[in-house]
Design a protein around this motif. Sequence first.
Motif, PDB file in Angstrom:
ATOM      1  N   ALA A 100      18.536  51.902  23.737  1.00  9.75           N
ATOM      2  CA  ALA A 100      18.984  53.278  23.925  1.00  9.75           C
ATOM      3  C   ALA A 100      18.843  54.069  22.625  1.00  9.75           C
ATOM      4  CB  ALA A 100      20.426  53.291  24.389  1.00  9.75           C
ATOM      5  N   GLY A 101      18.759  55.398  22.787  1.00  7.60           N
ATOM      6  CA  GLY A 101      18.702  56.269  21.623  1.00  7.60           C
ATOM      7  C   GLY A 101      17.391  57.005  21.514  1.00  7.60           C
ATOM      8  N   ASN A 102      17.372  58.055  20.691  1.00  9.87           N
ATOM      9  CA  ASN A 102      16.171  58.879  20.537  1.00  9.87           C
ATOM     10  C   ASN A 102      15.394  58.587  19.268  1.00  9.87           C
ATOM     11  OD1 ASN A 102      17.768  59.974  18.548  1.00  9.87           O
ATOM     12  ND2 ASN A 102      17.956  61.999  19.461  1.00  9.87           N
ATOM     13  N   ASN A 103      15.795  57.543  18.533  1.00  4.68           N
ATOM     14  CA  ASN A 103      15.144  57.205  17.265  1.00  4.68           C
ATOM     15  C   ASN A 103      14.204  56.026  17.457  1.00  4.68           C
ATOM     16  OD1 ASN A 103      14.386  56.599  14.666  1.00  4.68           O
ATOM     17  ND2 ASN A 103      16.455  56.270  13.883  1.00  4.68           N
ATOM     18  N   PRO A 104      12.890  56.230  17.316  1.00  2.68           N
ATOM     19  CA  PRO A 104      11.937  55.129  17.537  1.00  2.68           C
ATOM     20  C   PRO A 104      11.921  54.084  16.429  1.00  2.68           C
ATOM     21  CG  PRO A 104      10.779  57.095  16.817  1.00  2.68           C
ATOM     22  CD  PRO A 104      12.204  57.511  17.039  1.00  2.68           C
ATOM     23  N   THR A 105      12.683  54.308  15.357  1.00  3.16           N
ATOM     24  CA  THR A 105      12.744  53.324  14.267  1.00  3.16           C
ATOM     25  C   THR A 105      14.151  52.742  14.125  1.00  3.16           C
ATOM     26  OG1 THR A 105      13.223  55.033  12.604  1.00  3.16           O
ATOM     27  CG2 THR A 105      10.903  54.512  13.029  1.00  3.16           C
ATOM     28  N   ALA A 106      15.002  52.944  15.096  1.00  7.39           N
ATOM     29  CA  ALA A 106      16.384  52.461  15.013  1.00  7.39           C
ATOM     30  C   ALA A 106      16.436  50.935  14.986  1.00  7.39           C
ATOM     31  CB  ALA A 106      17.189  52.977  16.194  1.00  7.39           C
ATOM     32  N   PRO A 107      17.419  50.355  14.293  1.00  5.96           N
ATOM     33  CA  PRO A 107      17.575  48.893  14.302  1.00  5.96           C
ATOM     34  C   PRO A 107      17.897  48.391  15.703  1.00  5.96           C
ATOM     35  CG  PRO A 107      18.828  49.888  12.501  1.00  5.96           C
ATOM     36  CD  PRO A 107      18.388  51.012  13.391  1.00  5.96           C
TER      37      PRO A 107
END
Length: 346
Positions: A100-107
């Motif tokens: 989930a989330g909008n950050n393609p580099t999130a951990p």
Amino acid sequence: MLKQKPSALPLRYAIILGAVGGLGALIFAVAGGLGQSAVTAQDFVDLQEGGNPHLGFRRAHAKGFCIAGEFVSNGSLQPFSTAPMFAASSTPFVGRISIAGNNPTAPDLNAPVRSLALSLGEGANRWQTAMNTPPVMAVVTPEAFYEQLQALSPDPETGERNPERIRAFFAEHPETQTFRNWQAGYTPSNSFATEIYHSINAFYLINENGERQAVRWAAMPTVNNGEPLNSDDTNALQNEFFNRVESAPVAFDLTFTFASGADDETNPTVLWPSERRNMIAGQIVVQKAVPEGEGNCNNINFDPLILPTGMAATADPILRARSAAYAESYRRRAREHLLQQAPENN
């Protein structure tokens, strides 16, 4: 099978862009009673972007990778549905696993929700399903869902969530209790291969006599939890899954739960009782996993309303809101690719 030439992306997006552009508004209008809803798909996606869109990426579940394999049906659902993939046969699929989330580099390990999306079949017999780790939604209506996203959004000044705003939202929406109970008891596993992924919303199976049966489904893992992961590895879950598939295919039992006359198939906040009939329809067998830039899952909008003959959507308004938001997200990233604002490998 998964390879997509980067040079073909702008043309593909250009062809699809026009069709998808009006789809979100149309579906959302139906969900809101032809204009009665005060919230649009554009509003949802604007909120998901948070004022800082990552161009060319999905606005929700931005980080993910492509998978491919086959759904091996055991034929047990044939009395309930004429969908060809439920005959005793094998149907290839292209899919995507994401966080989930909008950050393609999130951990990977920081994400609160994990997802499994599949696209099976072709034409009128295509089936697309977007499954998530929560078994229920927190709210019943698109308007309440939008309010939930607002409550959970970081404060623009502090960059942090506002606990008082979150508490106030939950106090105003007691229907969120089942979701909160799941959230409080959920422990993320050490592998995408060992999670349970739920359809959340209900759908109808339709047999050759036109009889309808409301169902939900879940992809149930067939292996135990993985080994401890390196918390410093941003792509810990992805790398673990790639290594696992290299050794052997990853399988999930696709299990259907049948509603009774006492269940409301239009309310995704309520768990159906455990004594409801369950049936394993077959196995989802993942045979290949590659980074998104090397596969073709990024070209797919995993709209849960894409259903084959022998299945149909319920009147659940959240289901239609999901479909509309997916379409709007796809329209935006398609335009960004078309205008070459996004990286070629996304």
